[in-house]
Design a protein around this motif. Sequence first.
Motif, short mmCIF file in Angstrom:
data_model
loop_
_atom_site.label_atom_id
_atom_site.label_comp_id
_atom_site.label_asym_id
_atom_site.label_seq_id
_atom_site.Cartn_x
_atom_site.Cartn_y
_atom_site.Cartn_z
N LEU A 332 0.82 -1.21 0.00
CA LEU A 332 0.00 0.00 0.00
C LEU A 332 0.86 1.26 0.00
N GLU A 333 1.95 1.24 0.72
CA GLU A 333 2.85 2.40 0.72
C GLU A 333 3.44 2.62 -0.67
N ALA A 334 3.79 1.53 -1.35
CA ALA A 334 4.34 1.65 -2.70
C ALA A 334 3.31 2.23 -3.67
N ILE A 335 2.06 1.73 -3.57
CA ILE A 335 1.00 2.24 -4.44
C ILE A 335 0.72 3.72 -4.14
N GLY A 336 0.90 4.10 -2.88
CA GLY A 336 0.69 5.48 -2.50
C GLY A 336 1.64 6.46 -3.17
#
Length: 406
Positions: A332-336
């Motif tokens: 999720l952090e990467a997609i953010g």
Amino acid sequence: MRVLARALAAALVLGAAAQAAGPTTARAADVKFGALFPFSGQLALLGEESARGVEIAVDEINAAGGVQGQKVVLARGDAVDNNQAIGEARRLISLEKVAAIFGSYSSARSIAASQVAELSGIPYFELGAVAEEVTGRGLQYLYRTNPTAEDMAKLAVEMIVNKVAAGLGKKPEDLKIGIIYEDSSYGTSVAGFQKKFAAQAKLNVVTAQGYPASTVDMSSLVLDLKGRGIDVLLQTSYQNDSVLFLQQANEAGFKPGAIIGGGGGYSMQPTADAVGHKVIEGVLDTDFTQYLVNTKYTPGIENFVAAYQKKYGSAPRSGHSLNNYVGAKLILEAIGKAKGFEPDIIVKAVQAIDVKDGVTAVGYGFKFGKNNQNERAAMMGMQWQGGKLVTVYPDSAAVAPMEMRK
């Protein structure tokens, strides 16, 4: 009258417009991800435990502002069996309109559901299933964050060669090794690698036997192992068959020098409580990172435990929640950091993840390599000591020395 009619008509138009804009505005504020796990049925306990890790990751992501400024919403799907996993994957994609799916703990469920996602062009992030086939199919949209069946088997053999044999006062090649496993994708995959690595280490595997995870009687298998004089027994199993085997082995007086479980039920406090702490004392386990570990190697693990206790009112039941939490949060952090939620944008974002060992709450790092497998994922060796599962291998993560069963 005409004036009144025009006013009413205008009001209706404005009301309809506002009604249409309302849901659109709400939808624009959220991004939906699927959480596809066995929430009911035989695998429900670890399925639910895995999903809890994802839920805590989402809580923390949302508290920090969400993903690309949007709140993350989880849509649950119950993968009670393979057919249901397929149906629920279709529902999550076509009706819930999820941007991606997190799953699924069970290798068989993951293999079935991820094929649906692949055909639909939707990213599927596997956080807990270990079978080789999960990533071995070379799918474009499937990424696995956790260690694999190969990692589990290799570690078990390494522990036998480096620690167990000496503890039993024998050379590794003089030990009689028995392998038993539940015969789904999970157990079959791990057992296959156990046989491979045992052969490479010149260990003497005298028997390898599969059985259905739903079995209700393992007494004949126990007696067969006892008759063969097994020194070290490897079992890859879920919770019910772990409990059944340990209970019936105890009843039959079958007590090999070492039992090494392969994750699943062997990593769960409820398993130890069910069979009795005296029965499980000294039993070894190879699995995901658990909680009694050198925290210098797993920074942030205490914060996860505190968050879990606050949200669910109890201590974590297994390391599955921890591993799902770390994997989901990194994804999720990467997609953010990306712009947009189209499948190829999501895939490009996660391909850029590069996290070194020793900086996450599970200890291992993250970098996707061949077949979109996290090439830095690794397992640890644990042992039941005093009713608790403590890390004993490798030395860098250990909090207690390995002890031989008495």
